[in-house]
Design an enzyme around this catalytic site. Structure first.
Site, PDB file in Angstrom:
ATOM      1  CG  LEU A 156       1.639   2.118   3.798  1.00 12.18           C
ATOM      2  CD1 LEU A 156       1.565   3.579   3.338  1.00 12.18           C
ATOM      3  CD2 LEU A 156      -0.072   2.443   3.522  1.00 12.18           C
ATOM      4  CG  ASP A 157       7.893   2.227   4.731  1.00  8.74           C
ATOM      5  OD1 ASP A 157       7.983   1.064   3.404  1.00  8.74           O
ATOM      6  OD2 ASP A 157       8.487   2.997   4.762  1.00  8.74           O
ATOM      7  CE1 TYR A 158       4.873  -5.853  11.003  1.00 12.63           C
ATOM      8  CE2 TYR A 158       6.028  -4.859  11.909  1.00 12.63           C
ATOM      9  CZ  TYR A 158       5.691  -5.635  11.966  1.00 12.63           C
ATOM     10  OH  TYR A 158       5.082  -6.320  12.985  1.00 12.63           O
ATOM     11  CB  SER A 171       3.735   3.951   7.066  1.00 16.04           C
ATOM     12  OG  SER A 171       5.495   3.869   7.283  1.00 16.04           O
TER      13      SER A 171
END
Length: 233
Positions: A101-103, A105
């Site tokens: 899960l993106d930084y 997000s």
């Protein structure tokens, strides 16, 4: 049992990450470095990673974590940024995030020491759906939904399978459902439509739904029913 599967069952790493550890010469069995992927391990053998014993974990743990923005989904970060595991350093078993899960997000992230289950959930052939709430710079419409439903090839050659995009009441927001998990996929697909993402939150992973009671940075163990549903997924 194959060595990489044994390491995954010990919670050392996912099966793929265990293969990387073996290839790097960091795994020994009875004092011998083992790097070939067909190696078998028998009960009672001394298996170590970086010199530390790899022992089967009797208790499997399954954690629902509401990841906040500003944490990386890795065990460690060379840049010194906060990771999703910082809150679990003193946890009784070693946990690993299932997927990325993106930084920048937030949302649902599963943490577990059940390597085989994590491997099955991430295997492309299983197509475990994930749903996200997104907000973009611009307005979304039916043409965007049709482009997602048809699948997309991006300028860099990345092929994205058909995905769901449901425009919500506010036209700069939508629910996006992916059947795969390629790097920065939603952001890249929407950027290709000229509507860059400004906010992204994961709501579901297969049958698992983010608990609305969990605040950012909070976590809870999964119920037995949730674990059973994940196994069926």
């Amino acid at each position: 049992m194959r060595l990489q599967k044994y390491l995954a069952s010990c919670g050392v790493a996912s099966r793929r990450a265990a293969e990387k550890l073996m290839a790097e010469g960091r795994v020994t069995v009875d004092g011998q470095v083992i790097s070939h992927m067909g190696a078998q391990v028998e009960p009672g053998q001394d298996v170590r990673v970086d010199g530390r014993p790899a022992l089967p974990e009797a208790e499997k743990c399954y954690i629902m974590y509401h990841k906040p923005a500003g944490e990386v989904t890795t065990v460690t970060d060379p840049e010194g940024r906060a990771t999703v595991l910082d809150k679990f350093r003193d946890f009784p078993v070693r946990l690993y995030p299932v997927g990325r899960l993106d930084y920048d997000s937030e949302g649902l992230l599963l943490l577990t020491n059940d390597g085989p289950l994590a491997h099955r959930l991430l295997a492309p052939r299983n197509h475990v759906d994930k749903t996200y709430f997104v907000r973009v710079d611009g307005e979304l419409d039916g043409a965007d939904a049709a482009a997602f439903a048809a699948g997309m090839m991006l300028e860099d050659g990345l092929v994205c399978l058909p995905a769901g995009l449901e425009v919500l009441e506010q036209p700069d927001t939508a629910l996006v459902t992916l059947h795969e998990g390629k790097y920065h996929q939603i952001k890249r697909m929407l950027a290709a439509r000229g509507k860059p993402v400004v906010y992204l939150k994961r709501l579901t992973m297969g049958p698992l739904m983010l608990d609305p009671v969990l605040e950012r940075g909070e976590w809870r163990p999964l119920s037995a029913e949730e674990v059973a549903a994940l196994r069926q997924a």
